[in-house]
Design an enzyme around this catalytic site. Structure first.
Site, PDB file in Angstrom:
ATOM      1  N   SER A   1       0.855  -1.264  -0.063  1.00  0.00           N
ATOM      2  CA  SER A   1       0.065   0.099  -0.106  1.00  0.00           C
ATOM      3  C   SER A   1       0.917   1.055   0.015  1.00  0.00           C
ATOM      4  CB  SER A   1      -0.847  -0.071   1.265  1.00  0.00           C
ATOM      5  OG  SER A   1      -2.025  -1.050   1.135  1.00  0.00           O
TER       6      SER A   1
ATOM      7  N   LYS B   1       0.342   3.619  -2.989  1.00  0.00           N
ATOM      8  CA  LYS B   1      -0.580   4.363  -3.069  1.00  0.00           C
ATOM      9  C   LYS B   1      -0.354   5.719  -2.820  1.00  0.00           C
ATOM     10  CE  LYS B   1      -3.636   0.680  -1.127  1.00  0.00           C
ATOM     11  NZ  LYS B   1      -4.428   0.077  -0.063  1.00  0.00           N
TER      12      LYS B   1
ATOM     13  N   TYR C   1      -4.069  -2.381 -10.049  1.00  0.00           N
ATOM     14  CA  TYR C   1      -3.975  -2.486  -8.631  1.00  0.00           C
ATOM     15  C   TYR C   1      -3.026  -3.545  -8.043  1.00  0.00           C
ATOM     16  CZ  TYR C   1      -5.311  -2.190  -3.761  1.00  0.00           C
ATOM     17  OH  TYR C   1      -5.199  -2.240  -2.275  1.00  0.00           O
TER      18      TYR C   1
ATOM     19  N   TYR D   1      -4.393   3.361   8.130  1.00  0.00           N
ATOM     20  CA  TYR D   1      -5.570   2.828   8.277  1.00  0.00           C
ATOM     21  C   TYR D   1      -6.243   3.184   9.655  1.00  0.00           C
ATOM     22  CZ  TYR D   1      -3.482   0.056   4.573  1.00  0.00           C
ATOM     23  OH  TYR D   1      -2.655  -0.227   3.441  1.00  0.00           O
TER      24      TYR D   1
ATOM     25  N   VAL E   1       1.260  -3.687   3.885  1.00  0.00           N
ATOM     26  CA  VAL E   1       1.455  -4.918   4.627  1.00  0.00           C
ATOM     27  C   VAL E   1       2.587  -5.986   4.299  1.00  0.00           C
ATOM     28  CG1 VAL E   1      -1.311  -5.207   4.760  1.00  0.00           C
ATOM     29  CG2 VAL E   1      -0.203  -6.156   3.103  1.00  0.00           C
TER      30      VAL E   1
END
Length: 318
Positions: free
Chosen positions: A73, A76, A200, A252, A270
């Site tokens: 992530s 992103k 993605y 998160y 992760v």
């Protein structure tokens, strides 16, 4: 060579990174590696790396600083940067800017908010951002643009996508498929779901070392420009806004805890990596594969907390 304030700070940084890396290598509490992506479940939880690149380009490195890992992530941050360059503030019609307070793959908020993801760093939001980058392109073209952007930022064309990790994600990404289809039903996604998910999964599977990642994040620490070249990546205002979203949403439902303990904008993945930004000071990358309950690197967060305390880098003051 005369002793200057800069040389003393550099020596203090080298010492801090070296000592923190040694301490983290010996700690028994390493968290749990991500098991829902089979390839990540095989990563050795004993690995650790910490790299800091300061404003002058000095690199302080400790541990496995050259070992590539799946950034997941953290990608992103860079897809958000690309999408803002393409669409500007029109992007915010597709995704919000608020902390989620929910797990990164939750579908609950999408149901309550008519398919609009809460922010670009949860999975649903990053899928929506990916869909925007994909617009009017073939998946291979969009993915190539993302990969080239990271290679450009890090000044390293050796960065690649880990095909095994990407395939592993595609085989097991049922929740992401559910999120994407749900958003497609509201018209948030405009491209074929399989195309968007393919891009993605592959950009999350990009592999980088902490040295490469810290280099790629330098523009965010220096008002949108690479201080080594002066080349502008984004405007100062946009860099500040990306950092703000990293601070509030980058971990998160653990984002508040990270801001409380570390006090820097950051984005986790992760795969166990974290990219952190000390504005005006340095770009920082840390990697420890074991995760905490929120899906963030357990020792990575502890290492960054120790670093910011020793260097006085918290944006909230020393």
């Amino acid at each position: 060579m005369p002793v200057t304030a800069a040389s003393l700070e550099r020596a203090a940084l080298d010492s801090a990174v070296r000592e923190i890396a040694a301490e983290m290598a010996d700690r028994p509490d390493r968290g749990t590696v991500a098991s829902y992506i089979p390839e990540l479940a095989e990563v050795d939880p004993g690995r650790f790396a910490l790299v800091v690149i300061d404003a002058d380009g000095h690199v302080a490195a400790g541990g496995d600083s050259e070992a590539p890992f799946s950034i997941q992530s953290i990608s992103k941050v860079f897809t958000l940067t690309l999408a803002l360059g393409m669409a500007g503030d029109r992007l915010w019609a597709k995704v919000g800017r608020e902390p989620s307070g929910s797990p990164f793959n939750s579908i609950v908020q999408l149901e309550n908010e008519k398919g609009i993801p809460r922010n670009p760093f949860i999975n649903a939001g990053a899928i929506a951002v990916t869909d925007l980058i994909l617009a009017r392109r073939q998946p291979r073209e969009a993915l190539g643009e993302i990969l080239r952007f990271l290679q450009f930022l890090s000044d390293d064309t050796s960065i690649v996508i880990d095909a095994a990790v990407a395939a592993s994600e595609q085989r097991t990404g049922f929740r992401n498929a559910a999120l994407a289809n749900y958003m497609r039903s509201f018209g948030v996604l405009e491209n074929p779901v399989d195309f968007t998910l393919g891009v993605y999964f592959h950009h999350c599977a990009i592999a980088m070392s902490c040295r490469q990642l810290a280099q790629a994040g330098r523009f965010l620490a220096h008002l949108g420009a690479n201080p080594a070249t002066g080349m502008r990546v984004v405007s100062p205002e946009r860099a500040r806004r990306i950092n703000a979203i990293m601070l509030t949403c980058g971990h998160y439902d653990g984002s508040g805890e990270f801001a409380y303990r570390v006090g820097l904008p950051g984005k986790s993945g992760v795969g166990g990596g974290i990219l952190a930004v000390a504005p005006g000071k340095a770009s920082v990358a840390v990697w420890s594969p074991g995760l905490d309950a929120a899906g963030n690197s357990h020792l990575g967060r502890i290492a960054l907390e120790k670093l910011t305390r020793r260097m006085g880098w918290s944006i909230f003051g020393t």
